[in-house]
Enzyme design. Sequence first.
Site, PDB file in Angstrom:
ATOM      1  N   HIS B 253      34.599 -19.252  -2.670  1.00 12.81           N
ATOM      2  CA  HIS B 253      33.662 -18.572  -3.554  1.00 12.81           C
ATOM      3  C   HIS B 253      33.991 -17.087  -3.501  1.00 12.81           C
ATOM      4  O   HIS B 253      34.200 -16.539  -2.423  1.00 12.81           O
ATOM      5  CB  HIS B 253      32.226 -18.825  -3.083  1.00 12.81           C
ATOM      6  CG  HIS B 253      31.181 -18.449  -4.091  1.00 12.81           C
ATOM      7  ND1 HIS B 253      30.923 -17.148  -4.422  1.00 12.81           N
ATOM      8  CD2 HIS B 253      30.344 -19.210  -4.829  1.00 12.81           C
ATOM      9  CE1 HIS B 253      29.952 -17.132  -5.335  1.00 12.81           C
ATOM     10  NE2 HIS B 253      29.590 -18.365  -5.601  1.00 12.81           N
ATOM     11  N   ARG B 273      26.159 -12.116 -10.867  1.00  9.41           N
ATOM     12  CA  ARG B 273      27.030 -11.783 -11.991  1.00  9.41           C
ATOM     13  C   ARG B 273      26.489 -12.361 -13.295  1.00  9.41           C
ATOM     14  O   ARG B 273      26.521 -11.713 -14.332  1.00  9.41           O
ATOM     15  CB  ARG B 273      28.455 -12.274 -11.713  1.00  9.41           C
ATOM     16  CG  ARG B 273      29.200 -11.362 -10.753  1.00  9.41           C
ATOM     17  CD  ARG B 273      30.522 -11.969 -10.288  1.00  9.41           C
ATOM     18  NE  ARG B 273      30.290 -13.041  -9.309  1.00  9.41           N
ATOM     19  CZ  ARG B 273      30.934 -14.205  -9.316  1.00  9.41           C
ATOM     20  NH1 ARG B 273      31.827 -14.453 -10.236  1.00  9.41           N
ATOM     21  NH2 ARG B 273      30.664 -15.111  -8.403  1.00  9.41           N
TER      22      ARG B 273
END
Lengths: 254, 635
Positions: B253, B273
């Site tokens: 990740h 994000r």
Amino acid sequence: MAYDASFRVWRGNTNGGELTNYKVSVNEGEVVLDIIHRLQQTQTPDLAVRWNCKAGKCGSCSAEVNGKPALLCMTRMNTFTEDETVTVTPLRTFPVIKDLVTDVSFNYQKAREIPSFTPPEGLKPGEYRMQQVDVERSQEFRKCIECFLCQDVCHVIRDHEDNKPAFSGPRFFIRQAELDMHPLDTASRKRDAQEKHGIGLCNITKCCTEVCPEHIKITDNAIIPMKERVADAKYDPLRWLGAKIRGRQPGDVE
Amino acid sequence: MTDFERHQYDVVVIGSGGAGLRAAIAAREAGKKTAVVCKSLFGKAHTVMAEGGIAASMGNVNDNDNWQVHFRDTMRGGKFMNNYRMAELHAKEAPDRVWELEEWGALFDRTPDGKISQRNFGGHEYPRLAHVGDRTGLELIRTLQQKIVSLQQQDEKDLGDAEAMLKVFAECTITDLLLDDEPGKGKIAGAFGYYRETGRFVVFDTAAVVVATGGIGKSFKVTSNSWEYTGDGLALAMRAGGTVLNMEFIQFHPTGMVWPLSVKGILVTESVRGDGGILKNSEGKRFMFDYIPDVFKAKYATTEEEGDRWYTDPDNNLRPPELLPRDEVARAINSEVKAGRGSPHGGVFLDIASRKSPDVIRKKLPSMYHQFKELADVDITVEPMEVGPTCHYVMGGIEVDPDTGASPSVQGLFSAGEASGGMHGSNRLGGNSLSDLLVFGRRAGLGASAYVEGLGGNKPTAKEEDITKAADRAQAPFTHEGGENPYTLHQELQQTMNDLVGIIRTDAEIKEALKRIEVLKGRIANMTVEGHRQFNPGWHLALDLQSMIIVSECVAKAALTRTESRGGHTREDFPTMESDWRVVNLICSLHGNDIEIVKQPLPIMTNELLSLFEHSELEKYLAIDELKDHPEAKR
Ligand SMILES: Cc1cc2nc3c(=O)[nH]c(=O)nc-3n(C[C@H](O)[C@H](O)[C@H](O)COP(=O)(O)OP(=O)(O)OC[C@H]3O[C@@H](n4cnc5c(N)ncnc54)[C@H](O)[C@@H]3O)c2cc1C
Ligand code: SF4
Ligand code: SF4
Ligand code: FES
């Protein structure tokens, strides 16, 4: 920045035990769980502790640090001075299994005594419509990570084993409040809270709210409203019946 | 003879995460007497940590969404190596699996018209992730937990015993699957394990086992995964003659915490994000614009202005490259740090503070706010976070039949969730795991029930000598003298995997890793544990290590074999994606102490599904003769 800390950890099992002293190194940024892990790695490989996420999300690592119920993974070492002895003991309200691990099955038993979410009949999956403002109150309670720190701190059962059968504790008062405030739940939660779960024994000390790592306002937002509504429901049978038959509408509870 | 407890069940589900609980619900509802066995307390499985959301094309926020779009996104994310049938079932069934959660009491965040709200996530064309703030996994697990409780309440009413038909055996670890014959020939006949609390052994007689044990991240040093992720299920299946596939594909990740050291690896959700957060290097540059690969050029914004406009007007603008699939973003961060443009603690900056008001941040990302405040003394509403890649998810896993979760090699063995493989190809999109758990958890529960049904009265029985063997194996670490302690061995394994089979791989490094793994195998076989069997973490780790070493060898061997770069497998010495390799699955099996690896053709996508893509896109992944039946094929 690394230093050697003095730790006192309760070691023992169902037959009894004692606080044991350790010297163990501490690095910058560490939490109490890191230190317990270091003890396992370097001095006491069989020291029992529960943990999973190490990020305050699973509620496994509950214990008492210097007598205060806390998540070991969220208790920073920099909250203690370097010469302070840090004492770690198991939750006091529940029977010890070994070292820092306790038998919390009481909570799973109580969970099973609360009837599940009861949606209106005929409402199909995919057809649920609820407004954000209406789900928010219940969402606050669904943040609960079942760490049982509130259960541990509550004086009604902390020092009174005999109250346990009649008292479900703050974790389960918020569960009932959550269902009660769910915009689509049709069951009656108010009477149960009083008659089966002992909400009346709570004298609103707010200790549970203070220890909740999720900052759930257990007393103000769940227990007090549930107590009030229990009173309503008990003394106004017609209103209670009406609410049952219509299914509660969002907003008509106050 | 060792002392043990014994139980009879129709179906035993190993694991109480999303996949395990959903499987158990399905099996119980199919009338099967079902046990759920798990290493932690009920309600604390790894799924509880999931943050961002659950992907399902309900189309509540953008009604252009449908299963076909979700299917396409999933295949693109996996670089077309997904088992197409799994990706198809997943995309089609995910909405129903989410909606049924509401019926069981889940309270998702809402849209203004009262439906389940959906958020943007990397690789998903439309807002698709149903969520509850950034604690979606907690909602999922609690809902399934409460559904199980409601089934038990019903049994209490009807049968006088809440646990008559469905029982959770918490803090109980399965260490061996039992067969009625040799591995390779035998059918599943039971499972052997121990209670963590007492150390007491337990045998489950059962014809069907559903392995839903989650992932393998604890073999790596920097990981978002908890101690449960030791790959037990994969090792259990392999020891019973099962196969695992695609083990080279590990998702790093892009955004894990990097500081303080003690929390290094803990996840920072992608929702940061999705909700507007941007990545910057030490020069203050939004570097992701430099890392848009050719296959994605047409889908992502090339200027900051356009990327920013997308948040409010997604129909007329392209999305910012911060939302590329995870493998791309993780590699980009890795390159920036290597080039000396990293943050003080070896990551990059993730900035939401300059993009959203403090109120919005606290509301949309409450756990992230909390996590940074309490663990790192960082207030994410005023400062950027420092983040870097962390081992997060394994795309590989137990080989299964897409429709039923059945192992093709061991009768009675089923698997679902992160423990199974194929669905996500070489890279998983965020949010596609939680939906995977529900879709395939349910299918595996039904598959196991149907299998048991089909056996009628002919239930396989476990061999008594295998029970004795399993008990001896479990106790062995107490009997060795002078061996090493499991904590040391674990740290060495983690360091090896992290350094040598991590995010960027080379032939020489993987070979070195395999050498070290070989040595570790011997040391692990001889390790020593002190104390008694009662809740003894040293012993627990010693047994878990035996799974980790098997799984680590699979990862390393598969990584060595695949000489290309794709999704969660990046070879510095073979940096490009090769269409020849796309059609190859690497299958691992266990022979004695060794892992054997064979190539097996990837199932070929039906033309109907192939036609959902444009020819020009498929050309980037598929060989030209694979496309001859596509409607746009040039004749
Ligand atoms: C921090 C984090 C955030 C994430 N966020 C998201 C997200 O937003 N969206 C998304 O889709 N995915 C997300 N993921 C991925 C997703 O959470 C996992 O892939 C998923 O939860 C795995 O679920 P599972 O049911 O397969 O297994 P788990 O939930 O991991 O459960 C495994 C179970 O198996 C048990 N078990 C293991 N070994 C044994 C044994 N030997 N004996 C008995 N029991 C055993 C364990 O005790 C546990 O109960 C995230 C992952 C992490 C780490
Ligand atoms: S407020 Fe009530 S429930 Fe909470 S700790 Fe005090 S007495 Fe217990
Ligand atoms: S209410 Fe708070 S303190 Fe109580 S169990 Fe839940 S999270 Fe823990
Ligand atoms: S380990 Fe999960 S809350 Fe501490």
